[in-house]
Write a protein that holds these residues in place. Structure first.
Motif, PDB file in Angstrom:
ATOM      1  N   ALA A  25     -17.718  45.523  39.598  1.00 21.28           N
ATOM      2  CA  ALA A  25     -18.006  45.379  41.022  1.00 21.28           C
ATOM      3  C   ALA A  25     -16.944  44.541  41.718  1.00 21.28           C
ATOM      4  N   GLU A  85     -21.737  53.326  42.364  1.00 22.60           N
ATOM      5  CA  GLU A  85     -21.069  53.773  43.586  1.00 22.60           C
ATOM      6  C   GLU A  85     -21.879  53.427  44.840  1.00 22.60           C
ATOM      7  N   LYS A  86     -22.483  52.214  44.820  1.00 19.03           N
ATOM      8  CA  LYS A  86     -23.295  51.761  45.958  1.00 19.03           C
ATOM      9  C   LYS A  86     -22.765  50.445  46.508  1.00 19.03           C
ATOM     10  N   TRP A  87     -22.893  50.323  47.841  1.00 15.39           N
ATOM     11  CA  TRP A  87     -22.516  49.122  48.573  1.00 15.39           C
ATOM     12  C   TRP A  87     -23.795  48.432  49.021  1.00 15.39           C
ATOM     13  N   THR A  88     -23.908  47.121  48.781  1.00 16.54           N
ATOM     14  CA  THR A  88     -25.058  46.347  49.243  1.00 16.54           C
ATOM     15  C   THR A  88     -24.557  45.208  50.130  1.00 16.54           C
ATOM     16  N   ASN A  89     -25.402  44.796  51.078  1.00 13.80           N
ATOM     17  CA  ASN A  89     -25.086  43.710  52.006  1.00 13.80           C
ATOM     18  C   ASN A  89     -26.227  42.704  52.003  1.00 13.80           C
ATOM     19  N   GLN A 134     -17.086  41.919  45.030  1.00 16.59           N
ATOM     20  CA  GLN A 134     -17.968  41.227  45.966  1.00 16.59           C
ATOM     21  C   GLN A 134     -17.109  40.467  46.966  1.00 16.59           C
ATOM     22  N   GLY A 165     -21.036  41.151  50.780  1.00 14.47           N
ATOM     23  CA  GLY A 165     -21.002  42.593  50.592  1.00 14.47           C
ATOM     24  C   GLY A 165     -20.531  42.863  49.183  1.00 14.47           C
ATOM     25  N   LYS A 166     -21.178  43.790  48.494  1.00 18.84           N
ATOM     26  CA  LYS A 166     -20.821  44.056  47.098  1.00 18.84           C
ATOM     27  C   LYS A 166     -20.785  45.558  46.853  1.00 18.84           C
ATOM     28  N   TYR A 167     -19.685  46.014  46.237  1.00 15.70           N
ATOM     29  CA  TYR A 167     -19.572  47.412  45.848  1.00 15.70           C
ATOM     30  C   TYR A 167     -19.651  47.483  44.327  1.00 15.70           C
ATOM     31  N   ASN A 168     -20.630  48.249  43.828  1.00 12.34           N
ATOM     32  CA  ASN A 168     -20.841  48.443  42.397  1.00 12.34           C
ATOM     33  C   ASN A 168     -20.161  49.755  42.009  1.00 12.34           C
ATOM     34  N   TYR A 169     -19.129  49.672  41.184  1.00 11.07           N
ATOM     35  CA  TYR A 169     -18.362  50.859  40.803  1.00 11.07           C
ATOM     36  C   TYR A 169     -19.143  51.784  39.870  1.00 11.07           C
TER      37      TYR A 169
END
Length: 174
Positions: free
Chosen positions: A87, A122-126, A89, A115-119
């Motif tokens: 990820a 493939e999801k972005w969380t805020n 962050q 903000g975090k992108y999990n590779y």
């Protein structure tokens, strides 16, 4: 031999959430400071002692609002690559406060956006959060910080254990 203007340190940090999850990270950092702020690179290894071991690479920056650095903004970009996770962050704080309350003690608060992108998924969380704590110098080269953290402030009514934690960080100048 130390490079003028750069400060190396090693640290061990543990983040214990009240829902039983945790993350512990150890590593080394090189920081360049100026009167206006700082820039740093951190390289380490982390684990949750349960599911994952990961490499950690952080890029950090601070811009002071005042000459003493009591008020500042800061940015951290954390990259993790692990057995089960990968990820990036981004944590940004538009106003962080660090107030000396004694010769060797300071208190601080850091409201922030994450903000975090999990590779892997493939999801972005805020989310929004805040941590506050105290730092105590234990010796000229060693300090200990203790914090309480509230995650997911966008869901202010959810005060479950997943949204609260305590953190401890020990840092030693090299």
């Amino acid at each position: 031999m130390p490079v003028p203007g750069l400060q190396g340190s090693s640290s061990l940090s543990t983040y214990q959430n009240f829902d039983g999850t945790n993350l512990t990270i150890g590593g080394v950092e090189e920081k360049a400071k100026s009167k206006n702020g700082s820039a740093a690179v951190f390289l380490g290894i982390g684990t949750d002692f349960n599911k994952d071991v990961m490499g950690v690479l952080d890029f950090k920056g601070t811009l002071n609002y005042d000459k003493n650095g009591i008020f500042n903004q800061n940015l951290r970009v954390r990259n993790t690559v692990g057995i089960k996770s990968s990820a990036t962050q981004i944590r940004y704080s538009p106003l962080s406060v660090d107030i000396p309350v004694g010769k060797n003690t300071s208190i601080y608060a850091n409201p922030h956006y994450v903000g975090k992108y999990n590779y892997k998924t493939e999801k972005w969380t805020n989310s929004a959060g805040v941590f506050a704590g105290v730092t105590q110098k234990l010796s000229p080269k060693t300090s200990l910080s203790l914090e309480v953290q509230r995650y997911n402030l966008q869901d202010i009514k959810d005060n479950s254990g997943k949204n609260w934690g305590v953190n401890a960080i020990i840092s030693c100048k090299l």
